[in-house]
Design an enzyme around this catalytic site. Structure first.
Site, PDB file in Angstrom:
ATOM      1  N   SER A 129       2.332   5.671  13.608  1.00 60.01           N
ATOM      2  CA  SER A 129       3.446   5.098  12.852  1.00 60.01           C
ATOM      3  C   SER A 129       4.692   5.952  13.009  1.00 60.01           C
ATOM      4  O   SER A 129       4.593   7.188  13.165  1.00 60.01           O
ATOM      5  CB  SER A 129       3.038   5.049  11.379  1.00 60.01           C
ATOM      6  OG  SER A 129       4.130   4.755  10.568  1.00 60.01           O
ATOM      7  N   TYR A 173      -0.208   8.927   3.054  1.00 59.05           N
ATOM      8  CA  TYR A 173      -0.448   8.007   4.169  1.00 59.05           C
ATOM      9  C   TYR A 173       0.136   8.575   5.461  1.00 59.05           C
ATOM     10  O   TYR A 173      -0.536   8.613   6.503  1.00 59.05           O
ATOM     11  CB  TYR A 173       0.161   6.618   3.873  1.00 59.05           C
ATOM     12  CG  TYR A 173       0.234   5.759   5.105  1.00 59.05           C
ATOM     13  CD1 TYR A 173      -0.929   5.231   5.667  1.00 59.05           C
ATOM     14  CD2 TYR A 173       1.449   5.516   5.748  1.00 59.05           C
ATOM     15  CE1 TYR A 173      -0.882   4.473   6.823  1.00 59.05           C
ATOM     16  CE2 TYR A 173       1.505   4.757   6.906  1.00 59.05           C
ATOM     17  CZ  TYR A 173       0.340   4.237   7.443  1.00 59.05           C
ATOM     18  OH  TYR A 173       0.397   3.498   8.599  1.00 59.05           O
ATOM     19  N   LYS A 218      -1.719   9.881   9.231  1.00 63.65           N
ATOM     20  CA  LYS A 218      -1.390   9.504  10.621  1.00 63.65           C
ATOM     21  C   LYS A 218      -1.066  10.755  11.439  1.00 63.65           C
ATOM     22  O   LYS A 218      -1.488  10.888  12.600  1.00 63.65           O
ATOM     23  CB  LYS A 218      -0.211   8.525  10.632  1.00 63.65           C
ATOM     24  CG  LYS A 218      -0.545   7.161  10.066  1.00 63.65           C
ATOM     25  CD  LYS A 218      -1.532   6.412  10.953  1.00 63.65           C
ATOM     26  CE  LYS A 218      -2.128   5.210  10.273  1.00 63.65           C
ATOM     27  NZ  LYS A 218      -3.190   4.563  11.016  1.00 63.65           N
TER      28      LYS A 218
HETATM   29  P1  NAD Z   1      -4.226  -4.170   7.709  1.00 65.58           P
HETATM   30  O1  NAD Z   1      -4.608  -3.570   6.403  1.00 65.58           O
HETATM   31  O2  NAD Z   1      -3.835  -5.602   7.742  1.00 65.58           O
HETATM   32  O3  NAD Z   1      -5.389  -3.943   8.775  1.00 65.58           O
HETATM   33  C1  NAD Z   1      -6.260  -2.838   8.713  1.00 65.58           C
HETATM   34  C2  NAD Z   1      -7.685  -3.390   8.791  1.00 65.58           C
HETATM   35  O4  NAD Z   1      -8.602  -2.300   8.777  1.00 65.58           O
HETATM   36  C3  NAD Z   1      -8.040  -4.282   7.598  1.00 65.58           C
HETATM   37  O5  NAD Z   1      -8.593  -5.482   8.098  1.00 65.58           O
HETATM   38  C4  NAD Z   1      -9.076  -3.477   6.815  1.00 65.58           C
HETATM   39  O6  NAD Z   1     -10.023  -4.322   6.189  1.00 65.58           O
HETATM   40  C5  NAD Z   1      -9.678  -2.612   7.901  1.00 65.58           C
HETATM   41  N1  NAD Z   1     -10.219  -1.323   7.473  1.00 65.58           N
HETATM   42  C6  NAD Z   1      -9.630  -0.352   6.748  1.00 65.58           C
HETATM   43  N2  NAD Z   1     -10.433   0.715   6.640  1.00 65.58           N
HETATM   44  C7  NAD Z   1     -11.568   0.426   7.329  1.00 65.58           C
HETATM   45  C8  NAD Z   1     -12.766   1.128   7.603  1.00 65.58           C
HETATM   46  N3  NAD Z   1     -12.975   2.366   7.146  1.00 65.58           N
HETATM   47  N4  NAD Z   1     -13.708   0.515   8.341  1.00 65.58           N
HETATM   48  C9  NAD Z   1     -13.523  -0.736   8.815  1.00 65.58           C
HETATM   49  N5  NAD Z   1     -12.411  -1.448   8.600  1.00 65.58           N
HETATM   50  C10 NAD Z   1     -11.444  -0.873   7.864  1.00 65.58           C
HETATM   51  O7  NAD Z   1      -3.047  -3.258   8.309  1.00 65.58           O
HETATM   52  P2  NAD Z   1      -2.138  -3.505   9.583  1.00 65.58           P
HETATM   53  O8  NAD Z   1      -0.726  -3.666   9.115  1.00 65.58           O
HETATM   54  O9  NAD Z   1      -2.739  -4.491  10.508  1.00 65.58           O
HETATM   55  O10 NAD Z   1      -2.206  -2.045  10.223  1.00 65.58           O
HETATM   56  C11 NAD Z   1      -3.118  -1.715  11.247  1.00 65.58           C
HETATM   57  C12 NAD Z   1      -2.971  -0.251  11.574  1.00 65.58           C
HETATM   58  O11 NAD Z   1      -1.626   0.010  11.978  1.00 65.58           O
HETATM   59  C13 NAD Z   1      -3.242   0.693  10.394  1.00 65.58           C
HETATM   60  O12 NAD Z   1      -3.922   1.822  10.874  1.00 65.58           O
HETATM   61  C14 NAD Z   1      -1.856   1.051   9.909  1.00 65.58           C
HETATM   62  O13 NAD Z   1      -1.831   2.302   9.282  1.00 65.58           O
HETATM   63  C15 NAD Z   1      -1.074   1.053  11.199  1.00 65.58           C
HETATM   64  N6  NAD Z   1       0.367   0.806  11.014  1.00 65.58           N
HETATM   65  C16 NAD Z   1       0.783  -0.305  10.334  1.00 65.58           C
HETATM   66  C17 NAD Z   1       2.142  -0.517  10.138  1.00 65.58           C
HETATM   67  C18 NAD Z   1       2.630  -1.696   9.341  1.00 65.58           C
HETATM   68  O14 NAD Z   1       3.769  -1.650   8.857  1.00 65.58           O
HETATM   69  N7  NAD Z   1       1.859  -2.765   9.176  1.00 65.58           N
HETATM   70  C19 NAD Z   1       3.070   0.374  10.671  1.00 65.58           C
HETATM   71  C20 NAD Z   1       2.604   1.490  11.374  1.00 65.58           C
HETATM   72  C21 NAD Z   1       1.243   1.692  11.546  1.00 65.58           C
HETATM   73  C1  WQD Z   2      12.096  -1.519   4.751  1.00 63.34           C
HETATM   74  C2  WQD Z   2      13.455  -1.485   4.078  1.00 63.34           C
HETATM   75  C3  WQD Z   2      13.446  -0.442   1.916  1.00 63.34           C
HETATM   76  C4  WQD Z   2      10.934  -3.499   0.026  1.00 63.34           C
HETATM   77  C5  WQD Z   2       6.934   1.365   5.694  1.00 63.34           C
HETATM   78  C6  WQD Z   2       6.085   2.597   5.754  1.00 63.34           C
HETATM   79  C7  WQD Z   2       5.862   2.999   7.181  1.00 63.34           C
HETATM   80  C8  WQD Z   2       5.340   1.826   8.022  1.00 63.34           C
HETATM   81  C9  WQD Z   2       6.138   0.592   7.831  1.00 63.34           C
HETATM   82  C10 WQD Z   2       2.976   1.946   8.164  1.00 63.34           C
HETATM   83  C11 WQD Z   2      13.765  -0.161   3.384  1.00 63.34           C
HETATM   84  C12 WQD Z   2      13.798  -1.908   1.793  1.00 63.34           C
HETATM   85  C13 WQD Z   2      11.675  -2.756   0.917  1.00 63.34           C
HETATM   86  C14 WQD Z   2      11.605  -4.167  -1.046  1.00 63.34           C
HETATM   87  C15 WQD Z   2      13.693  -3.310  -0.219  1.00 63.34           C
HETATM   88  N1  WQD Z   2       4.014   1.475   7.648  1.00 63.34           N
HETATM   89  N2  WQD Z   2      13.032  -2.658   0.802  1.00 63.34           N
HETATM   90  N3  WQD Z   2      12.970  -4.046  -1.115  1.00 63.34           N
HETATM   91  O1  WQD Z   2       9.676   1.904   4.271  1.00 63.34           O
HETATM   92  O2  WQD Z   2      10.628   1.368   6.577  1.00 63.34           O
HETATM   93  O3  WQD Z   2       8.202   1.631   6.279  1.00 63.34           O
HETATM   94  O4  WQD Z   2       6.290   0.322   6.434  1.00 63.34           O
HETATM   95  O5  WQD Z   2       2.871   2.853   8.939  1.00 63.34           O
HETATM   96  O6  WQD Z   2       4.959   4.056   7.138  1.00 63.34           O
HETATM   97  O7  WQD Z   2       6.739   3.638   5.041  1.00 63.34           O
HETATM   98  O8  WQD Z   2       9.285  -0.379   5.364  1.00 63.34           O
HETATM   99  O9  WQD Z   2       9.248  -2.706   4.603  1.00 63.34           O
HETATM  100  O10 WQD Z   2       8.779  -0.870   2.918  1.00 63.34           O
HETATM  101  O11 WQD Z   2      11.095  -1.129   3.803  1.00 63.34           O
HETATM  102  O12 WQD Z   2      14.924  -3.230  -0.341  1.00 63.34           O
HETATM  103  O13 WQD Z   2      10.998  -4.820  -1.898  1.00 63.34           O
HETATM  104  O14 WQD Z   2      13.479  -2.472   3.046  1.00 63.34           O
HETATM  105  O15 WQD Z   2      14.197   0.330   1.025  1.00 63.34           O
HETATM  106  O16 WQD Z   2      15.143   0.082   3.548  1.00 63.34           O
HETATM  107  P1  WQD Z   2       9.543   1.218   5.560  1.00 63.34           P
HETATM  108  P2  WQD Z   2       9.517  -1.325   4.130  1.00 63.34           P
END
Ligand code: NAD
Ligand code: WQD
Length: 340
Positions: free
Chosen positions: A124, A149, A153
């Site tokens: 991330s 969190y 990562k």
């Molecule tokens: P998500 O929660 O939709 O998907 C994660 C999946 O993993 C879920 O289906 C959950 O049931 C499963 N899971 C969690 N822990 C588990 C375990 N111990 N064993 C088996 N299954 C498990 O999240 P997502 O948005 O699809 O994110 C996927 C990955 O990408 C995550 O690792 C997340 O940290 C990373 N990521 C997400 C974002 C984002 O904004 N969505 C941004 C950066 C990184």
């Molecule tokens: C985006 C913008 C908020 C919600 C997060 C995690 C990051 C990654 C992605 C997993 C910001 C604003 C948000 C709301 C708002 N996840 N906002 N009202 O914070 O960039 O990243 O998700 O790895 O680790 O920190 O994403 O979607 O929460 O916010 O005004 O109800 O929207 O302040 O400027 P962020 P976000």
């Protein structure tokens, strides 16, 4: 080639599985449904027109993961499984460290036992320190994470870097996602947060469909053109394609390499809201509130390394993502289970 996708029932994992299946890969999915639903798996099969093996298991269950590696000739693993809610990670840090670190360690142990050497990890942009200049390059400073969190990562990246260094011929790709948004154009799969959304896009979508009264805009006094926070929003299907490009890279290179997956373009909260209003054809109520603690004013990716080395670039626009997200949310107002 068969790809083991952990967390493959989740938001990004499900879209990536569809991309893999569409490009001729075989997929094996492992998920414990802690943040996803069996209905997502059913729809993935329907959409792809292909069957695939699904294991309902925690990745930390070594016996079950061994069984998967015994049953299938896995060529590459994509490790999406993890907990990802920033606020929750502050409240229950031990659960986050236990789940995210132990699953990564257990998975690597199983890969080692079964001679599987290619791993793609969901990292991330949150691993970058807050004091970097923009855009963030892969050599920008990491660490100083502001929540548990983010630290999980960061720590997983370190565990994987050390493992790739120690294990001959291993290839580990760390994909640092920026802000994934959007949904599959079919409207059949998309993001379905279990609780009140933390992230902007699902909050906007749920407000548009009437599940939330109004969007809270966290601060309009940032040093940005309209005063609201700027982020790099990337369509989830572009992100999915980035994983397929990473598989190719993994097969041809050893070691450990990090890549940003973003668009390189910044969009403000109000710009995203307006784009969604255009896609949905309706006005979405909002109120400006205090800044959210820990938020950066601006965050966007340098995309040159992924373009040059992986040959991958995001193609879809924020308008495309809003249209697809609205399509998904309006067809599934209550997500996969469709219960109010
Ligand atoms: P998500 O929660 O939709 O998907 C994660 C999946 O993993 C879920 O289906 C959950 O049931 C499963 N899971 C969690 N822990 C588990 C375990 N111990 N064993 C088996 N299954 C498990 O999240 P997502 O948005 O699809 O994110 C996927 C990955 O990408 C995550 O690792 C997340 O940290 C990373 N990521 C997400 C974002 C984002 O904004 N969505 C941004 C950066 C990184
Ligand atoms: C985006 C913008 C908020 C919600 C997060 C995690 C990051 C990654 C992605 C997993 C910001 C604003 C948000 C709301 C708002 N996840 N906002 N009202 O914070 O960039 O990243 O998700 O790895 O680790 O920190 O994403 O979607 O929460 O916010 O005004 O109800 O929207 O302040 O400027 P962020 P976000």
């Amino acid at each position: 080639m068969t790809v083991l996708v952990t967390g493959g029932a989740g938001y990004i994992g499900s879209h990536t599985c569809l991309e893999l299946l569409g490009q001729g890969y075989d997929a094996v999915v492992a998920d414990n449904f802690s943040n996803s639903s069996p209905e997502a798996v059913r729809r993935m099969k329907e959409l792809s027109g292909r069957d695939f093996a699904f294991y309902e298991t925690d990745v930390r269950d070594a016996e079950k993961i061994d069984e998967i590696f015994r049953n299938h000739d896995i060529g590459c693993v994509i490790h999406f499984a993890g907990l990802k809610a920033v606020g929750e990670s502050v409240r229950i840090p031990l659960a986050y460290y236990a789940n995210n670190l132990e699953s990564t360690i257990a998975l690597c142990g199983a890969m080692k036992r079964h001679g599987v050497k290619n791993l793609i990890f969901s990292s991330s942009a949150t691993v970058y320190s807050g004091d970097n200049g923009m855009p963030l390059t892969e050599s920008s400073q990491t660490g100083n994470c502001i929540n548990p969190y983010g630290w999980t990562k960061y720590m997983c990246e370190q565990i994987l870097r050390d493992t790739a260094f120690a294990e001959e011929d291993w290839s580990v790709v760390l994909l640092r996602y920026f802000n994934p948004i959007g949904a599959h154009p079919s409207g059949l799969i998309g993001e379905d947060p279990a609780d009140i959304p933390n992230n902007l896009m699902p909050y906007i979508a749920q407000t548009a469909v009437g599940r939330r009264d109004y969007l809270r805009v966290f601060g309009d006094d940032y040093p940005t053109p309209d005063g609201t926070g700027v982020r790099d929003y990337i369509h989830v299907t572009d992100l999915a394609k980035g994983h397929v490009a990473a598989i190719q890279y993994c097969r041809e290179h050893a070691g450990c390499e990090a890549f940003n997956l973003g668009t390189g373009k910044g969009t403000s909260v109000l710009e995203l809201l307006k784009a969604f209003e255009r896609a949905a054809g309706k006005t979405i109520p909002f109120k400006v509130t205090e800044r959210r603690p820990g938020d950066l004013p601006v965050c966007y990716a340098s995309t040159g390394k992924a373009a040059g080395v992986l040959g991958w670039r995001a193609e879809k626009t924020v308008a495309d993502a809003c249209a697809d997200s609205w399509h998904w949310q309006s067809q599934n107002p209550n997500g996969f289970n469709n219960q109010p």
